[in-house]
Design an enzyme around this catalytic site. Sequence first.
Site: not given
Length: 299
Positions: A53, A97, A120
Amino acid sequence: MATVIDGKEVAGSVIAAVKAASEVLLKENGVKTGLAVVIVGNDPASHAYVSSKSRMAKECGFTSVQHTLSQDTSQEELAALVSTLNADPALHGILVQLPLPRHLNSEPIIQSILPEKDVDGLHVVNAGKLATGDLEGGLVSCTPAGSMVFVRRVHGDDLSGLNAVVIGRSNLFGKPMAQLLLAANATVTIAHSRTRDLAAVCRNADILVAAVGRAEMVKADWVKPGATVIDVGINRIAAPEKGEGKTRMVGDVAFAECAAVAGVITPVPGGVGPMTIAMLMANTVIAAYRKAGRKAPKF
Ligand code: GUN
């Protein structure tokens, strides 16, 4: 034999569009898009995801910041970091994460990210916007957004008259996927572990999306001839043919037999996976455009 979607190719086209959009924002508004990725602990798979990422963010021309915190980080320390990132005007997206180490409570952390930086799409404000059909105002969770890019490439923007079945009802995938299909006018069923005669429900699907986390569960006789099959599963199974102790990655769909029945199918690996990172980059540049008071591009 079904057409097999090349996820890497589609993700590459999304990334090219994100790069172009971030260049325009830099040139015309002097704004460099910024993404912060936070990882806590030592899980090797999570570290691999986070590295790709961060790397992709750099490739897109973003400011890319990675915070790697030790396994014993406290809830307060993590909350304080999110608060600092929320206040940083150079950062347009924040991703923490998951999963977090067991002693940490992820929900208050996720909900403390500013909704406009929640790339997200996990904040209740973003989930609520999606549920009320406000696709322009919020940020949509990356894996469902990526799966929808595939659906649109096959069926166009209007799914009127088509039956869609999503197997799996998680907040991260199943629920937002169903909302996206519904917003595009599909007739949507969410199936799950308590559904009676799952095979019969799936056979009714023109668009079948599998996100259950069970290796090769969807069989050929679950698939309507000509259907579009999107496989969101990532499962590791033993692969003795590769040598003792070796494994290979498979999806939730028994690929070879289902490909003989479906019209279009996504492979694992190389299907939905590459799209998740691409849509994270897309969400970040969308957030940056909005912050600059500009209409956000569509991906
Ligand atoms: N871990 C596995 N997938 C995801 C994701 O999409 N977002 C976050 N934050 N963590 C993950």
